[in-house]
Design an enzyme around this catalytic site. Sequence first.
Site, short mmCIF file in Angstrom:
data_model
loop_
_atom_site.label_atom_id
_atom_site.label_comp_id
_atom_site.label_asym_id
_atom_site.label_seq_id
_atom_site.Cartn_x
_atom_site.Cartn_y
_atom_site.Cartn_z
N CYS A 133 -4.09 -1.31 -2.12
CA CYS A 133 -4.29 0.13 -2.23
C CYS A 133 -5.27 0.33 -3.37
O CYS A 133 -5.03 -0.13 -4.49
CB CYS A 133 -2.96 0.81 -2.54
SG CYS A 133 -3.11 2.55 -3.03
N ASN A 134 -6.38 0.98 -3.08
CA ASN A 134 -7.40 1.13 -4.11
C ASN A 134 -6.91 1.97 -5.28
O ASN A 134 -7.20 1.68 -6.43
CB ASN A 134 -8.65 1.79 -3.51
CG ASN A 134 -9.46 0.82 -2.70
OD1 ASN A 134 -10.39 0.22 -3.19
ND2 ASN A 134 -9.09 0.62 -1.44
N THR A 135 -6.16 3.04 -4.97
CA THR A 135 -5.68 3.91 -6.03
C THR A 135 -4.76 3.14 -6.98
O THR A 135 -4.91 3.20 -8.20
CB THR A 135 -4.94 5.12 -5.44
OG1 THR A 135 -5.82 5.79 -4.52
CG2 THR A 135 -4.50 6.08 -6.51
N GLU A 141 -5.17 9.16 9.36
CA GLU A 141 -3.76 9.14 9.76
C GLU A 141 -3.52 9.98 11.01
O GLU A 141 -2.56 9.77 11.73
CB GLU A 141 -2.87 9.62 8.60
CG GLU A 141 -3.01 8.76 7.36
CD GLU A 141 -1.72 8.08 6.94
OE1 GLU A 141 -0.64 8.48 7.39
OE2 GLU A 141 -1.79 7.12 6.15
N ASP A 171 0.87 -1.17 0.00
CA ASP A 171 0.00 0.00 0.00
C ASP A 171 0.90 1.22 0.00
O ASP A 171 2.10 1.13 0.25
CB ASP A 171 -0.88 0.00 1.26
CG ASP A 171 -1.80 1.22 1.32
OD1 ASP A 171 -2.36 1.60 0.28
OD2 ASP A 171 -1.95 1.81 2.41
N SER A 172 0.33 2.39 -0.28
CA SER A 172 1.11 3.62 -0.22
C SER A 172 1.54 3.93 1.21
O SER A 172 2.51 4.64 1.42
CB SER A 172 0.29 4.78 -0.76
OG SER A 172 -0.89 4.92 -0.01
N CYS A 197 -11.35 2.62 -0.18
CA CYS A 197 -10.00 3.03 0.20
C CYS A 197 -9.67 2.26 1.45
O CYS A 197 -10.51 2.16 2.36
CB CYS A 197 -9.97 4.54 0.47
SG CYS A 197 -8.41 5.12 1.18
N THR A 198 -8.47 1.70 1.51
CA THR A 198 -8.16 0.81 2.65
C THR A 198 -8.07 1.56 3.99
O THR A 198 -8.03 0.93 5.04
CB THR A 198 -6.85 0.03 2.39
OG1 THR A 198 -5.86 0.93 1.92
CG2 THR A 198 -7.09 -1.06 1.38
N HIS A 199 -8.03 2.88 3.95
CA HIS A 199 -8.10 3.64 5.21
C HIS A 199 -9.52 3.71 5.78
O HIS A 199 -9.71 3.90 6.97
CB HIS A 199 -7.66 5.09 5.00
CG HIS A 199 -6.18 5.30 4.97
ND1 HIS A 199 -5.42 5.06 3.85
CD2 HIS A 199 -5.31 5.76 5.91
CE1 HIS A 199 -4.16 5.36 4.10
NE2 HIS A 199 -4.06 5.78 5.34
N GLY A 252 -3.39 8.91 -3.60
CA GLY A 252 -4.76 9.22 -4.01
C GLY A 252 -4.96 10.54 -4.72
O GLY A 252 -5.98 10.76 -5.36
#
Lengths: 266, 266
Positions: free
Chosen positions: B74-76, B153, B11-12, B185-187, B44
């Site tokens: 990571c979705n992006t 975050e 992921d980012s 989005c994984t967040h 993103g």
Amino acid sequence: MKANAPIGIFDSGIGGLTVLKAVIRRMPEEDVIYFGDTAHVPYGSKSGATVTRYSLEVARFLAARGVKALVVACNTSSALALDAVARAIDVPVLGVILPGANAAAAATRNGHVGIIGTEATIASGAYAAALRARRPGVRVESLACPLFVPLVEEGWWGHPATLLAARHYLAGLRRTDIDTLILGCTHYPLLKGVVRRVMGPSVRLIDSADAVARETESLLENLELRRRQGRGRQKFFVSDDPKRFSRLARRLLGLRSGTAELHAFD
Amino acid sequence: MKANAPIGIFDSGIGGLTVLKAVIRRMPEEDVIYFGDTAHVPYGSKSGATVTRYSLEVARFLAARGVKALVVACNTSSALALDAVARAIDVPVLGVILPGANAAAAATRNGHVGIIGTEATIASGAYAAALRARRPGVRVESLACPLFVPLVEEGWWGHPATLLAARHYLAGLRRTDIDTLILGCTHYPLLKGVVRRVMGPSVRLIDSADAVARETESLLENLELRRRQGRGRQKFFVSDDPKRFSRLARRLLGLRSGTAELHAFD
């Protein structure tokens, strides 16, 4: 170096445009090349080593374009990478920390100064050190406000969520008797209204953009590198997506950077 | 390829840890190597070319470490770079878009589905295309929520400012009759409480982490690459500041990644 060469200004993204505007206002004859390192934005949550690596790439690019002076218009880069940048290129380099700290040291009456900035800027202690060097005995309160940059980039300068975030971050500072607060990030001038509302009218807000423009002018005068006539042009480079940059520049600062050009680093 | 080889997840930043947790829960015997591209976070708001360049660097690094499958958590990156990644390395690659879209297509009763994600994910149209392929005639509402990642975050999952931001972003979606909402989005799983509060209990929230873990397991079964015994270990790499990553991983997900190792890209 010729007086007709452009001034280089760089930031991780669009925040440094507040400095660009101040430079244009003060020296409308000067050409300016602006670089927004949008492929690596934000710098404020990254380490010194990484911010230095990114800053050197941009500085070398601008030096190769023949700038006569380089303004590091990013507090994080100024705090973490200024020496490395100055050593790496053969061009006079200015940061934004020292002018801001000097302006705050001159402004405070009770010698109690607050600083808000990104995590990396605050962790570096660069403002506190610069303040103490200029005005020994000054008391300093430092505070990171990580959400301020994303809130500005979203255009939420007066949004209720921004006010809540500001109240949250600044609660501790409000309980001190600071009479001066450094907006230690080039994005923050866009939140002046909200910060003033939370801190009250008695706290003086220091936005280093004007101080930096003044210092740049005096540096160029001393080096006899001021351009004396004509009307300056601006050229914009970004390391990612010129369209997004131009949209934000227009929305946030009323700047037309329709000509922003992509320069990607490998 | 050996069954004892680790699964690669990237992921980012820290968002993909929600996927890591689901993978560990489902396949506790498997070793996992996680890469957080924290020098380039966030993806993103960046362009397809830039996200692809960053994704390829990470994918090649993990392929060189001998992973038996790569989960782009990571979705992006899944939306913009999945094909490029799959072509570049000789390892089976899974993204998070398809499992999420499939789960939503199965869940919706009225055929009206919402998607929230980063600017880049939403602009790609990848979820809408995957939904339509799976369930022709489905109606789709797509919406970018740029501040959700920074809010997560910062750890502000239940903060009043987060609730205001969610009310702002989701106001339009609330006026539709969607019965299913993809947290694209994984967040975002960390904001489930706030999103549920705004959208109400009748809208089903789809978090692709479990769907991705299920799909990964079935891929490994089919390839006869499942590890059958032992207790898996996790190894963490980041491209910037391991300390910050470990602190966030612990705070956001209760994960101990004390061993995170720095691997910087040039």
